[in-house]
Design an enzyme around this catalytic site. Structure first.
Site, short mmCIF file in Angstrom:
data_model
loop_
_atom_site.label_atom_id
_atom_site.label_comp_id
_atom_site.label_asym_id
_atom_site.label_seq_id
_atom_site.Cartn_x
_atom_site.Cartn_y
_atom_site.Cartn_z
N ARG A 287 63.61 27.54 49.68
CA ARG A 287 63.61 28.43 48.51
C ARG A 287 64.36 27.83 47.34
O ARG A 287 63.99 27.98 46.19
CB ARG A 287 64.24 29.78 48.88
CG ARG A 287 64.29 30.71 47.72
CD ARG A 287 64.95 32.05 47.92
NE ARG A 287 65.05 32.59 49.24
CZ ARG A 287 64.08 33.22 49.89
NH1 ARG A 287 62.90 33.36 49.33
NH2 ARG A 287 64.30 33.68 51.11
N TYR A 288 65.46 27.16 47.65
CA TYR A 288 66.32 26.60 46.60
C TYR A 288 66.02 25.11 46.44
O TYR A 288 65.52 24.47 47.37
CB TYR A 288 67.78 26.78 47.00
CG TYR A 288 68.25 28.21 47.12
CD1 TYR A 288 68.45 28.99 45.99
CD2 TYR A 288 68.52 28.77 48.37
CE1 TYR A 288 68.90 30.29 46.10
CE2 TYR A 288 68.98 30.08 48.49
CZ TYR A 288 69.18 30.84 47.34
OH TYR A 288 69.63 32.11 47.46
N ARG B 159 68.28 22.62 49.14
CA ARG B 159 68.68 22.95 50.51
C ARG B 159 67.61 23.76 51.22
O ARG B 159 66.84 24.47 50.58
CB ARG B 159 70.02 23.70 50.52
CG ARG B 159 70.06 24.96 49.67
CD ARG B 159 71.52 25.20 49.25
NE ARG B 159 71.74 26.48 48.61
CZ ARG B 159 71.49 26.73 47.31
NH1 ARG B 159 70.92 25.81 46.55
NH2 ARG B 159 71.76 27.92 46.81
N CYS C 27 68.86 35.52 70.15
CA CYS C 27 70.28 35.70 69.85
C CYS C 27 70.99 36.18 71.10
O CYS C 27 70.35 36.65 72.05
CB CYS C 27 70.48 36.73 68.74
SG CYS C 27 70.02 36.14 67.11
N CYS D 233 71.47 42.57 66.35
CA CYS D 233 71.96 43.46 65.31
C CYS D 233 70.78 44.35 64.89
O CYS D 233 69.73 43.83 64.53
CB CYS D 233 72.43 42.68 64.09
SG CYS D 233 73.52 41.30 64.47
N CYS E 227 68.78 43.56 61.68
CA CYS E 227 68.43 42.13 61.56
C CYS E 227 67.39 41.89 60.46
O CYS E 227 66.35 42.53 60.42
CB CYS E 227 67.86 41.63 62.89
SG CYS E 227 67.32 39.90 62.80
N ARG F 86 65.64 39.27 60.13
CA ARG F 86 64.49 38.54 60.68
C ARG F 86 63.92 39.23 61.90
O ARG F 86 63.38 38.59 62.80
CB ARG F 86 64.87 37.10 61.00
CG ARG F 86 64.82 36.26 59.79
CD ARG F 86 64.96 34.78 59.96
NE ARG F 86 65.52 34.35 58.68
CZ ARG F 86 66.77 33.97 58.51
NH1 ARG F 86 67.58 33.85 59.54
NH2 ARG F 86 67.21 33.69 57.31
N ASP G 127 69.47 44.01 53.46
CA ASP G 127 68.10 43.71 53.03
C ASP G 127 67.18 44.91 53.29
O ASP G 127 67.44 45.72 54.18
CB ASP G 127 67.57 42.48 53.77
CG ASP G 127 68.31 41.21 53.35
OD1 ASP G 127 68.76 41.14 52.19
OD2 ASP G 127 68.43 40.30 54.19
N ASP H 67 70.31 39.68 48.16
CA ASP H 67 69.27 38.68 48.35
C ASP H 67 68.01 39.35 47.79
O ASP H 67 67.55 40.37 48.32
CB ASP H 67 69.14 38.33 49.84
CG ASP H 67 68.80 36.86 50.05
OD1 ASP H 67 68.23 36.25 49.13
OD2 ASP H 67 69.11 36.33 51.14
N LYS I 79 69.77 34.61 46.52
CA LYS I 79 70.97 35.44 46.47
C LYS I 79 71.48 35.55 45.03
O LYS I 79 71.63 34.53 44.35
CB LYS I 79 72.06 34.83 47.35
CG LYS I 79 71.64 34.73 48.81
CD LYS I 79 72.66 33.93 49.60
CE LYS I 79 72.24 33.74 51.03
NZ LYS I 79 71.11 32.78 51.18
C1 LIG Z 1 71.03 31.91 52.12
C2 LIG Z 1 70.06 30.83 52.08
C3 LIG Z 1 70.48 29.52 51.82
C4 LIG Z 1 71.92 29.15 51.60
O1 LIG Z 1 72.40 29.70 50.40
P1 LIG Z 1 73.88 29.37 49.89
O2 LIG Z 1 74.08 30.26 48.71
O3 LIG Z 1 73.90 27.91 49.55
O4 LIG Z 1 74.82 29.67 51.02
C5 LIG Z 1 69.50 28.55 51.79
N1 LIG Z 1 68.21 28.83 51.96
C6 LIG Z 1 67.78 30.09 52.16
C7 LIG Z 1 66.31 30.34 52.31
C8 LIG Z 1 68.70 31.14 52.24
O5 LIG Z 1 68.27 32.39 52.48
#
Ligand SMILES: *Cc1c(COP(=O)(O)O)cnc(C)c1O
Length: 391
Positions: free
Chosen positions: A120-121, A124, A133, A137, A140, A142, A301, A338, A345
């Site tokens: 998404r980002y 990362r 798990c 929870c 959850c 997911r 969520d 989120d 986020k």
């Molecule tokens: C939460 C999340 C991350 C990590 O986010 P940070 O703000 O860097 O901790 C990375 N990818 C996805 C899809 C996420 O939901």
């Protein structure tokens, strides 16, 4: 939800399982094998409310029921509103679906280039390595895939995931999650971490896990040695209530920290669990004592069947306001939503800024006193022109 903290109470011992030899109790395989997974087992140990019993009947079609004996001990069986109980014992409200709720509320499947990877980002990825798990929870995020109660049939594709990361040099940060990655055996984790370490552009590896909280017995010296060897490995654990901070969790965090694993905590703001300033303050203080830095506080969520868990976001802002400045800066997490549908986020903060003019920014401190700061060098507001204290 009046909460009085006994600051030096760290739950210890085997609780309801006194008869079990400590060697078994401390073995994570024993804890997993002896999880409570059915309504019949639950009722051997406690009296369920009608709403809980009905919730258990449906749980197999939504998200499996499983609670480790270790974590079950933290439930107050005489209190139907126990904050630990609410997190892991199904309730019939789980089966109600509010119009704003979604199965995949973060739009993860739409951001998944190969099975198990959510990208998404820009720099990362989230790498989902299992759908299991140690305990489940009830809120959850997911639940569509975790525990496979909804026949999602998630199959972690390590090779495909690793190849995706290898062929995307922009990915400098890999977050292992699931399911809970620490349910994998030592050999598998060792292999996965060495494969990730071998990728030149991967600078940062972290693991999201609730195992230290549900199953601290899993944090063995052998596992810590794997983290030390492949380090730095960072870890985010998931604690929601101060009562989860037991002697066993404290010791597990110590083993991780001594192996060089920096620890953060992600909490979810949950109605009737931790949507209370005193509870949250006790939690963040306990986390610091365990070498854990509060990282995120999430608004719950919009996952199907979560309405009874969702607290008012304004309450979250109020809690943040009650922490910032009033206690150690390290103890203050970032409150985030989120974004529904998949925007990532987004920080949600109390508003400290009163106004921004051409020359100054005017803001309040934690006590509500007003201050200003010049925006342009040489055009500062004279000290005597600073607004006076306003309560
Ligand atoms: C939460 C999340 C991350 C990590 O986010 P940070 O703000 O860097 O901790 C990375 N990818 C996805 C899809 C996420 O939901």
């Amino acid at each position: 939800m009046a909460y009085t903290e006994d600051r030096d109470y760290w739950f210890e011992g085997q609780g309801l399982w006194q008869h079990v030899p400590p060697d078994y109790w401390n073995d994570w395989g024993w804890q997993l094998k002896n999880r409570i997974t059915s309504v019949e087992q639950l009722e051997q140990y406690m009296t369920l409310t009608d709403a809980e019993r009905r919730g258990c009947e449906h749980a197999n079609h939504k998200l499996a029921l499983a609670i480790t004996p270790y974590f079950f001990n933290l439930i107050d069986r005489d209190d139907p509103d126990c904050p630990i109980r609410r997190q892991v014992i199904p309730r019939e409200e789980e089966m109600f679906v509010a119009p704003e709720e979604m199965l995949d509320s973060l739009g993860e499947d739409a951001h998944s280039p190969v099975p198990g990877i959510v990208h998404r980002y820009p720099d990362r990825v989230l790498f989902l390595v299992t759908d299991r798990c140690a305990a489940y929870c009830r809120y959850c995020t997911r639940s569509r895939l975790v525990s496979n109660a909804q026949d999602y049939n998630f199959h972690p594709e390590y090779e495909q995931g690793l190849r995706y990361i290898e062929s995307h040099p922009e990915v400098r940060d890999v977050l292992l999650s699931g399911g809970d990655p620490l349910l994998l055996g030592d050999r598998k984790l060792d292999h996965l971490l060495s494969r990730l370490r071998a990728i030149k552009h991967v600078e940062f590896i972290r693991i999201g896990s609730r195992i230290p909280v549900f199953l601290p017995q899993r944090i063995t010296p052998e596992l810590c040695e794997i983290f030390r060897r492949h380090g730095p490995i960072w870890m985010s654990i998931h604690v929601n209530h101060p009562r989860e901070c037991t002697a066993a969790l404290r010791d597990a965090c110590e083993r991780l920290a001594f192996a060089g694993v920096p620890l953060g905590n992600q909490s979810v703001l949950l109605r009737g669990v931790n949507d209370d300033a005193e509870v949250m303050r006790a939690l963040v203080h306990r986390l610091l004592r365990m070498r854990v830095r509060p990282y995120y506080l999430y608004a719950c969520d919009l996952i199907t069947g979560s309405a009874h868990f969702r607290a008012d976001v304004r309450k979250g802002i109020e809690i943040m306001q009650s922490l910032r400045g009033h206690t150690t800066g390290y103890a203050v997490p970032q409150f985030v939503i989120d974004a529904p549908g998949g925007g990532g986020k987004v920080p949600i903060n109390p508003d400290y800024v009163e106004k921004v003019t051409d020359t100054e920014i005017v803001f309040r401190n934690f006590e509500g006193r007003v201050f200003s700061y010049p925006l342009v060098p040489g055009k500062s507001v004279p000290a005597e022109a600073q607004p006076a204290f306003r309560p």
